[in-house]
Design an enzyme around this catalytic site. Structure first.
Site, PDB file in Angstrom:
ATOM      1  N   ASP A  67       0.824  -1.213   0.000  1.00  0.00           N
ATOM      2  CA  ASP A  67       0.000   0.000   0.000  1.00  0.00           C
ATOM      3  C   ASP A  67       0.857   1.262   0.000  1.00  0.00           C
ATOM      4  O   ASP A  67       2.069   1.209   0.176  1.00  0.00           O
ATOM      5  CB  ASP A  67      -0.971  -0.012   1.199  1.00  0.00           C
ATOM      6  N   ASP A 135      -7.923  -2.537  14.227  1.00  0.00           N
ATOM      7  CA  ASP A 135      -9.291  -2.842  13.805  1.00  0.00           C
ATOM      8  C   ASP A 135      -9.342  -4.062  12.878  1.00  0.00           C
ATOM      9  O   ASP A 135     -10.357  -4.328  12.244  1.00  0.00           O
ATOM     10  CB  ASP A 135      -9.930  -1.628  13.115  1.00  0.00           C
ATOM     11  N   HIS A 137      -7.474  -4.505  10.200  1.00  0.00           N
ATOM     12  CA  HIS A 137      -7.161  -4.275   8.785  1.00  0.00           C
ATOM     13  C   HIS A 137      -5.827  -4.905   8.406  1.00  0.00           C
ATOM     14  O   HIS A 137      -4.922  -5.026   9.225  1.00  0.00           O
ATOM     15  CB  HIS A 137      -7.221  -2.783   8.420  1.00  0.00           C
ATOM     16  N   GLU A 142      -9.678  -1.532   5.271  1.00  0.00           N
ATOM     17  CA  GLU A 142     -10.384  -1.241   6.514  1.00  0.00           C
ATOM     18  C   GLU A 142     -11.641  -2.111   6.628  1.00  0.00           C
ATOM     19  O   GLU A 142     -12.093  -2.697   5.630  1.00  0.00           O
ATOM     20  CB  GLU A 142     -10.771   0.253   6.542  1.00  0.00           C
TER      21      GLU A 142
HETATM   22  C1  GLP Z   1      -0.623   0.498   8.644  1.00  0.00           C
HETATM   23  C2  GLP Z   1      -0.236  -0.339   7.422  1.00  0.00           C
HETATM   24  C3  GLP Z   1      -0.498  -1.804   7.667  1.00  0.00           C
HETATM   25  C4  GLP Z   1       0.109  -2.222   9.002  1.00  0.00           C
HETATM   26  C5  GLP Z   1      -0.543  -1.444  10.123  1.00  0.00           C
HETATM   27  C6  GLP Z   1      -0.012  -1.826  11.492  1.00  0.00           C
HETATM   28  O1  GLP Z   1      -1.965   0.794   8.671  1.00  0.00           O
HETATM   29  N1  GLP Z   1      -0.916   0.059   6.237  1.00  0.00           N
HETATM   30  O2  GLP Z   1       0.064  -2.562   6.609  1.00  0.00           O
HETATM   31  O3  GLP Z   1      -0.073  -3.597   9.198  1.00  0.00           O
HETATM   32  O4  GLP Z   1      -0.263  -0.075   9.888  1.00  0.00           O
HETATM   33  O5  GLP Z   1       1.187  -1.144  11.743  1.00  0.00           O
HETATM   34  P1  GLP Z   1       2.190  -1.483  12.895  1.00  0.00           P
HETATM   35  O6  GLP Z   1       2.933  -2.698  12.482  1.00  0.00           O
HETATM   36  O7  GLP Z   1       3.086  -0.290  12.977  1.00  0.00           O
HETATM   37  O8  GLP Z   1       1.398  -1.684  14.134  1.00  0.00           O
END
Ligand code: GLP
Length: 242
Positions: A67, A135, A137, A142
């Protein structure tokens, strides 16, 4: 099918997560699906260490990231393109032309999604790295995103923007409101998936993904249908599981 691996420390967890990646890197033309966020950073450190110590080459590796934010330049300090270079690509020998990150900087956002999905479909991802949002995702899919989705535009939820504000001077107003993300169906095409989650604030999402009903309320629950998912957890993230 989920294979759950629990370790005490983040370092141990990252070293475990590196093992299946290392297997894939033995292939002639490996295709890696990569993720941003803090969760995979330890894995990327392992990849860099292994590249330096053992000379593992990325010359024939192709990568696809999940992404990217929409509306910020590619070289913005907080773009996922920059994140990937600062945490991995600058330290390995993967040719820049083999690296794919959605082009959130393009004016025609819809076309950027179509082009990305088409590029992705030219390959078969050998291993996909994932984190998970509070959440539930995965990538930027989302809650409510259809399981059949391919690369698409996503309006980010307030919760996700609040979580990611820590990268934008703690200011939610600086966090982009939209992103381009691989869809859930795009992610499901990967042959193998490794998901890394740590900390108590991920425990509920991890539980819903594994034990909850398969529902778009928890996008990660689609992984229940995947044949080969390894979930790497610390004790806090695993605390709601039996
Ligand atoms: C963002 C990214 C996700 C990731 C999420 C959790 O939203 N788009 O790909 O999994 O954050 O991030 P973290 O690993 O920093 O908790």
């Amino acid at each position: 099918m989920f294979n759950i691996i629990i370790r005490d420390t983040y370092e141990e967890l990252s070293a475990e997560a590196f093992k299946p990646v290392k297997e894939v890197l033995k292939k002639e033309h490996p295709v890696l699906g990569l993720a941003t966020g803090s969760s995979p950073v330890g894995l990327y450190k392992e990849m860099i260490r292994d590249h330096k110590e053992n000379g593992t080459s990325y010359q024939n590796v192709v990568t696809f990231n999940l992404d990217e934010y929409v509306g910020i330049p590619q070289n913005h300090a907080q773009s996922y393109y920059t994140f990937m270079h600062e945490n991995l690509f600058n330290y390995i020998d993967c040719p820049e032309s083999h690296i794919h990150v959605p082009e959130g900087f393009r004016k025609d956002e819809e076309q950027a999604c179509v082009d990305y999905e088409n590029a992705l479909k030219q390959y078969s991802v050998d291993i996909q790295v994932l984190g998970i949002g509070r959440d539930g995702h995965i990538a930027f899919n989302e809650p409510g995103t259809p399981f059949t989705s391919e690369t698409h535009l996503m309006d980010l939820t307030e919760e996700t923007r609040t979580d990611n504000a820590r990268f934008f001077d703690g200011d939610i107003n600086q966090v982009p409101k939209k992103a381009i993300t691989q869809g859930l169906a795009s992610i499901m095409r990967a042959k193998k998936i490794i998901l890394i989650a740590t900390g108590e604030n991920k425990a509920q999402a991890v539980y819903d993904m594994i034990k909850g009903p398969k529902s778009t309320n928890c996008p990660a629950s689609i992984l229940q249908d995947h044949a080969d998912v390894r979930v790497y957890l610390d004790k806090a993230a695993a605390s709601k599981l039996d």
